[in-house]
Design a protein around this motif. Structure first.
Motif, PDB file in Angstrom:
ATOM      1  N   PRO A 153       0.814  -1.227   0.000  1.00 33.86           N
ATOM      2  CA  PRO A 153       0.000   0.000   0.000  1.00 33.86           C
ATOM      3  C   PRO A 153       0.847   1.278   0.000  1.00 33.86           C
ATOM      4  O   PRO A 153       0.503   2.258  -0.667  1.00 33.86           O
ATOM      5  CB  PRO A 153      -0.816  -0.128   1.291  1.00 33.86           C
ATOM      6  N   THR A 154       1.948   1.270   0.747  1.00 33.54           N
ATOM      7  CA  THR A 154       2.819   2.446   0.778  1.00 33.54           C
ATOM      8  C   THR A 154       3.437   2.693  -0.592  1.00 33.54           C
ATOM      9  O   THR A 154       3.538   3.841  -1.053  1.00 33.54           O
ATOM     10  CB  THR A 154       3.931   2.257   1.827  1.00 33.54           C
ATOM     11  N   THR A 155       3.872   1.609  -1.241  1.00 34.29           N
ATOM     12  CA  THR A 155       4.461   1.730  -2.573  1.00 34.29           C
ATOM     13  C   THR A 155       3.464   2.342  -3.555  1.00 34.29           C
ATOM     14  O   THR A 155       3.807   3.230  -4.345  1.00 34.29           O
ATOM     15  CB  THR A 155       4.909   0.345  -3.085  1.00 34.29           C
ATOM     16  N   LYS A 156       2.206   1.897  -3.496  1.00 41.03           N
ATOM     17  CA  LYS A 156       1.179   2.434  -4.389  1.00 41.03           C
ATOM     18  C   LYS A 156       0.849   3.880  -4.043  1.00 41.03           C
ATOM     19  O   LYS A 156       0.656   4.713  -4.938  1.00 41.03           O
ATOM     20  CB  LYS A 156      -0.080   1.577  -4.291  1.00 41.03           C
ATOM     21  N   ALA A 157       0.805   4.180  -2.739  1.00 40.06           N
ATOM     22  CA  ALA A 157       0.425   5.530  -2.311  1.00 40.06           C
ATOM     23  C   ALA A 157       1.440   6.570  -2.774  1.00 40.06           C
ATOM     24  O   ALA A 157       1.071   7.688  -3.124  1.00 40.06           O
ATOM     25  CB  ALA A 157       0.288   5.576  -0.789  1.00 40.06           C
ATOM     26  N   TYR A 158       2.721   6.209  -2.780  1.00 39.65           N
ATOM     27  CA  TYR A 158       3.774   7.155  -3.169  1.00 39.65           C
ATOM     28  C   TYR A 158       4.199   6.991  -4.633  1.00 39.65           C
ATOM     29  O   TYR A 158       5.196   7.575  -5.057  1.00 39.65           O
ATOM     30  CB  TYR A 158       4.990   6.991  -2.259  1.00 39.65           C
ATOM     31  N   ASN A 159       3.475   6.151  -5.389  1.00 41.08           N
ATOM     32  CA  ASN A 159       3.807   5.932  -6.800  1.00 41.08           C
ATOM     33  C   ASN A 159       5.268   5.503  -6.982  1.00 41.08           C
ATOM     34  O   ASN A 159       5.995   6.033  -7.832  1.00 41.08           O
ATOM     35  CB  ASN A 159       3.518   7.188  -7.628  1.00 41.08           C
ATOM     36  N   LEU A 160       5.673   4.554  -6.154  1.00 43.48           N
ATOM     37  CA  LEU A 160       7.067   4.113  -6.172  1.00 43.48           C
ATOM     38  C   LEU A 160       7.258   2.795  -6.923  1.00 43.48           C
ATOM     39  O   LEU A 160       8.245   2.099  -6.722  1.00 43.48           O
ATOM     40  CB  LEU A 160       7.582   3.960  -4.735  1.00 43.48           C
ATOM     41  N   GLU A 161       6.309   2.468  -7.794  1.00 38.95           N
ATOM     42  CA  GLU A 161       6.419   1.197  -8.519  1.00 38.95           C
ATOM     43  C   GLU A 161       7.695   1.147  -9.366  1.00 38.95           C
ATOM     44  O   GLU A 161       8.407   0.126  -9.370  1.00 38.95           O
ATOM     45  CB  GLU A 161       5.205   0.989  -9.426  1.00 38.95           C
ATOM     46  N   GLU A 162       7.983   2.237 -10.067  1.00 39.82           N
ATOM     47  CA  GLU A 162       9.174   2.249 -10.922  1.00 39.82           C
ATOM     48  C   GLU A 162      10.455   2.204 -10.093  1.00 39.82           C
ATOM     49  O   GLU A 162      11.427   1.534 -10.467  1.00 39.82           O
ATOM     50  CB  GLU A 162       9.168   3.496 -11.809  1.00 39.82           C
ATOM     51  N   TYR A 163      10.451   2.897  -8.947  1.00 40.84           N
ATOM     52  CA  TYR A 163      11.627   2.881  -8.067  1.00 40.84           C
ATOM     53  C   TYR A 163      11.865   1.468  -7.523  1.00 40.84           C
ATOM     54  O   TYR A 163      12.993   0.973  -7.520  1.00 40.84           O
ATOM     55  CB  TYR A 163      11.413   3.863  -6.920  1.00 40.84           C
ATOM     56  N   THR A 164      10.768   0.833  -7.093  1.00 40.22           N
ATOM     57  CA  THR A 164      10.886  -0.537  -6.578  1.00 40.22           C
ATOM     58  C   THR A 164      11.354  -1.491  -7.670  1.00 40.22           C
ATOM     59  O   THR A 164      12.204  -2.356  -7.444  1.00 40.22           O
ATOM     60  CB  THR A 164       9.531  -1.010  -6.018  1.00 40.22           C
ATOM     61  N   GLN A 165      10.797  -1.299  -8.870  1.00 44.52           N
ATOM     62  CA  GLN A 165      11.201  -2.156  -9.980  1.00 44.52           C
ATOM     63  C   GLN A 165      12.682  -1.953 -10.317  1.00 44.52           C
ATOM     64  O   GLN A 165      13.385  -2.915 -10.632  1.00 44.52           O
ATOM     65  CB  GLN A 165      10.339  -1.841 -11.210  1.00 44.52           C
ATOM     66  N   LYS A 166      13.150  -0.723 -10.205  1.00 48.00           N
ATOM     67  CA  LYS A 166      14.558  -0.443 -10.477  1.00 48.00           C
ATOM     68  C   LYS A 166      15.460  -1.172  -9.476  1.00 48.00           C
ATOM     69  O   LYS A 166      16.498  -1.747  -9.857  1.00 48.00           O
ATOM     70  CB  LYS A 166      14.806   1.063 -10.411  1.00 48.00           C
ATOM     71  N   LYS A 167      15.074  -1.148  -8.200  1.00 50.28           N
ATOM     72  CA  LYS A 167      15.860  -1.855  -7.186  1.00 50.28           C
ATOM     73  C   LYS A 167      15.880  -3.356  -7.475  1.00 50.28           C
ATOM     74  O   LYS A 167      16.922  -4.014  -7.378  1.00 50.28           O
ATOM     75  CB  LYS A 167      15.283  -1.596  -5.794  1.00 50.28           C
ATOM     76  N   HIS A 168      14.720  -3.893  -7.834  1.00 53.14           N
ATOM     77  CA  HIS A 168      14.645  -5.322  -8.157  1.00 53.14           C
ATOM     78  C   HIS A 168      15.512  -5.643  -9.369  1.00 53.14           C
ATOM     79  O   HIS A 168      16.192  -6.674  -9.408  1.00 53.14           O
ATOM     80  CB  HIS A 168      13.201  -5.725  -8.443  1.00 53.14           C
ATOM     81  N   THR A 169      15.470  -4.750 -10.375  1.00 56.50           N
ATOM     82  CA  THR A 169      16.248  -4.982 -11.595  1.00 56.50           C
ATOM     83  C   THR A 169      17.741  -5.000 -11.293  1.00 56.50           C
ATOM     84  O   THR A 169      18.482  -5.843 -11.822  1.00 56.50           O
ATOM     85  CB  THR A 169      15.937  -3.893 -12.636  1.00 56.50           C
ATOM     86  N   GLU A 170      18.192  -4.068 -10.436  1.00 55.81           N
ATOM     87  CA  GLU A 170      19.616  -4.018 -10.094  1.00 55.81           C
ATOM     88  C   GLU A 170      20.077  -5.306  -9.420  1.00 55.81           C
ATOM     89  O   GLU A 170      21.122  -5.872  -9.769  1.00 55.81           O
ATOM     90  CB  GLU A 170      19.889  -2.813  -9.180  1.00 55.81           C
ATOM     91  N   VAL A 171      19.295  -5.762  -8.441  1.00 53.82           N
ATOM     92  CA  VAL A 171      19.663  -6.998  -7.744  1.00 53.82           C
ATOM     93  C   VAL A 171      19.547  -8.191  -8.685  1.00 53.82           C
ATOM     94  O   VAL A 171      20.375  -9.106  -8.659  1.00 53.82           O
ATOM     95  CB  VAL A 171      18.786  -7.213  -6.496  1.00 53.82           C
ATOM     96  N   ASN A 172      18.514  -8.177  -9.540  1.00 50.76           N
ATOM     97  CA  ASN A 172      18.346  -9.261 -10.511  1.00 50.76           C
ATOM     98  C   ASN A 172      19.535  -9.357 -11.456  1.00 50.76           C
ATOM     99  O   ASN A 172      19.982 -10.459 -11.798  1.00 50.76           O
ATOM    100  CB  ASN A 172      17.061  -9.045 -11.322  1.00 50.76           C
ATOM    101  N   GLU A 173      20.035  -8.206 -11.889  1.00 51.96           N
ATOM    102  CA  GLU A 173      21.190  -8.210 -12.792  1.00 51.96           C
ATOM    103  C   GLU A 173      22.436  -8.750 -12.097  1.00 51.96           C
ATOM    104  O   GLU A 173      23.220  -9.506 -12.691  1.00 51.96           O
ATOM    105  CB  GLU A 173      21.441  -6.794 -13.314  1.00 51.96           C
ATOM    106  N   GLU A 174      22.619  -8.368 -10.825  1.00 51.84           N
ATOM    107  CA  GLU A 174      23.748  -8.910 -10.055  1.00 51.84           C
ATOM    108  C   GLU A 174      23.600 -10.422  -9.891  1.00 51.84           C
ATOM    109  O   GLU A 174      24.572 -11.179 -10.014  1.00 51.84           O
ATOM    110  CB  GLU A 174      23.810  -8.240  -8.682  1.00 51.84           C
TER     111      GLU A 174
END
Length: 588
Positions: free
Chosen positions: A223-244
């Motif tokens: 809910p916090t992620t949706k409230a602050y429109n942080l979907e792209e930020y969260t996805q970016k963090k996931h992408t960085e760790v996924n690439e590693e």
């Protein structure tokens, strides 16, 4: 440094062996099945070579029709040997997959669960939940999935190599030497490459744990992620760790997979040499066709265990990387459970004498704290964020051990008391509510599992939550959980307060217990709390100062020290730190 690292690796292997002791009997049975399968595998080339030789002999004699009848019995023996070989392999696979792997992983997970029970609260505070889950599920599965394969490969592979080598030398020592000529070189190269792959497997599992942690955080805070429109930020963090994770996994798999093709290449060279040299020996030295066929078949069998052992070395490094993360939990420092607490009635006096504590040595928090609480006193603890209010509760409950000084309960040093017995004397209502998946009745009765339904309902009435419980579809039998959407934050808090009513402990800790309720409900709960706290030693951590105006004594903390102490009226008259806090909340 390199030597110490090697010792650590060897220690990991030995610890894996030690963890397998409970299934030693099943492993021994698997080893017997492996040996029987190898004996069948070694016998089959000898039988087939003999058949080929007899065919050649009879062909040279021109008696083709008669040979089929004479070889019939030997052909049936050969079929029986191959069938037995397949049967023993199937039984071993069934044993390892359905018994050994299951019991091995089950035992490790039970040990982790038992270990976590003995760990201090600070370990859970400092270790991400997602990482613990990753170790308990993913890493243990990796260990269980490969450990029986490694055992099977090592036992069967080495025994098969020895038996085949003996059989080949008995047939023809010259050809046997060519078969085993490249073995030391290929084994040396495979072990070196396997050593390189180990560090990549370590990185792979570390990033895997971090990814699990991120996913767990993303869903728990959705809910916090949706409230602050942080979907792209969260996805970016996931992408960085996924690439590693992708990079480390690719390197680990590449270096691990190079071993087997290298073994196959060296074995292919040996196979070509055997065919060429075998043909030369047959022409010049009169070596029989049956011997050549037998050696060629043995050469093919000789290649298989070498490839399996090479795979086993790669898988062993895979398992060791997972095992190190699991063993890190086993090696974590446990709470010392020594000491006792007399069964006599607890009066409830608590004293801090020159207590100092810090979560990290670089940042001192509480220094030389002195405090004396009489039995039955209602003590409120207030102060700005980071002043040390919750820390005092953590120290009283021995969630953390103090650096110096003493904390005593009824005159006895709590460091000398059993943690379990000490905590049994405290009831707690925390600011962060916690409900588990179960009925309302089960959740309220969590602090007193043997409570009757009538006792639970009475506690809920005293906590002013009986009414809304009865409006729910199944009343007290309604199934809820921490993430239940049809309960408000205040209703969840009321259920945890009812839990404290039911437990009815001689000492009570309230960490901002009314923070999630409206003003009207807060007044009702405060009346119930006043009744509940009679005759009990109570510690009330509060940010809303209206909830603690009737406390016997108010401790005002700032930077880990008591800067003021007294009743609400006395502190307002001083017009000091507490007065300024009160004015900031209620002055117009």
């Amino acid at each position: 440094m390199k030597q110490s690292a090697n010792r650590k690796k060897d220690n990991t292997t030995m610890r894996l062996v030690a963890e397998a002791k409970p299934i030693a009997g099943w492993l021994a049975l698997g080893a017997v099945l492996d040996i029987l399968a190898v004996l069948c595998a070694v016998a089959s080339p000898e039988l087939l070579g003999s058949l080929v030789q007899k065919l050649c002999d009879y062909w040279d004699g021109g008696r083709v029709g008669k040979v089929l009848g004479l070889l019939w019995n030997e052909m049936w023996i050969l079929v029986a040997v191959y069938a037995a070989h397949g049967l023993f392999n199937w039984l071993n696979m069934l044993l390892m997959n359905k018994v050994v792997s299951r019991h091995f992983t089950c035992n490790i997970r039970i040990k982790i669960s038992e270990k976590i029970k003995r760990l201090p609260v600070k370990y859970v505070d400092q270790t991400p939940v997602g990482d613990i889950l990753s170790r308990m599920t993913g890493d243990v599965s990796e260990i269980g999935g490969y450990v029986h394969q490694i055992f099977d490969i090592m036992v069967k592979g080495f025994f098969q190599i020895v038996m085949i080598a003996i059989a080949m030398f008995l047939e023809n020592w010259i050809l046997a030497c060519f078969v085993v000529l490249l073995t030391p070189l290929s084994m040396f190269l495979s072990s070196k490459i396997a050593g390189v792959s180990e560090k990549y497997f370590d990185k792979m599992f570390a990033f895997s744990g971090k990814l699990t942690e991120l996913v767990e955080e993303s869903f728990s805070n959705y809910p916090t992620t949706k409230a602050y429109n942080l979907e792209e930020y969260t996805q970016k963090k996931h992408t960085e760790v996924n690439e590693e994770l992708y990079e480390s996994t690719a390197k680990a798999n590449f270096t691990g997979s190079v071993v087997q093709p290298l073994i196959k290449f060296s074995n292919a060279l040996a196979y070509i040499l055997i065919n060429l040299i075998g043909g030369l020996l047959m022409l010049k030295n009169g070596v029989s066709v049956g011997v050549i066929v037998t050696i060629i078949l043995y050469a093919r069998q000789f290649a298989s265990p070498l490839e399996q052992i090479a795979m086993g070395f790669a898988n062993l490094n895979h398992v060791k990387a997972s095992a190190r993360r699991v063993f890190a939990i086993f090696d974590a420092e446990e709470e010392i459970s020594s000491g006792d607490l007399p069964e006599k009635e607890i009066k409830g006096s608590v004293a801090f004498q020159n207590v100092s504590f810090s979560y990290t040595k670089e940042e001192p928090l509480i220094e030389n704290l002195n405090l004396k609480v009489s039995p039955g006193q209602n003590v409120a603890i207030v102060g700005p964020t980071g002043a040390g209010k919750t820390t005092i509760v953590n120290l009283i409950m021995r969630f953390y051990d103090i650096d110096s000084g003493t904390i005593s309960l009824d005159g006895r040093n709590t460091a000398e008391l059993s943690r379990n017995a000490l905590r049994e004397r405290f009831g707690m209502v925390l600011q962060d509510t916690w409900l588990f998946r179960g009925t309302i009745l089960e959740n309220v009765a969590y602090g007193k599992p043997n409570a009757t339904r009538e006792e639970v309902e009475d506690a809920c009435r005293r906590a002013y939550c009986d009414h809304f419980i009865r409006t729910m579809p199944d009343g007290y039998d309604t199934v809820i959980g921490e993430d239940t959407a049809n309960l408000s934050g205040g209703q969840k808090q009321l259920l945890t307060i009812a839990r404290a009513f039911l437990a009815d402990k001689p000492l009570l800790i309230l960490d901002e217990a009314t923070s999630n309720v409206d003003t009207r409900t807060e007044v009702l709960i405060q009346k119930a709390m006043d009744e509940l706290m009679k005759g009990k030693t109570c510690f009330v951590i509060a940010h809303r100062l209206s909830t603690i105006v009737d406390s016997d004594v108010i401790l005002v903390l700032n930077h880990g020290k008591i800067v003021e102490q007294g009743t609400h009226k006395e502190l307002l008259q001083k017009q000091g730190f507490y007065y300024r806090m009160y004015q900031s909340q209620y002055a117009i």
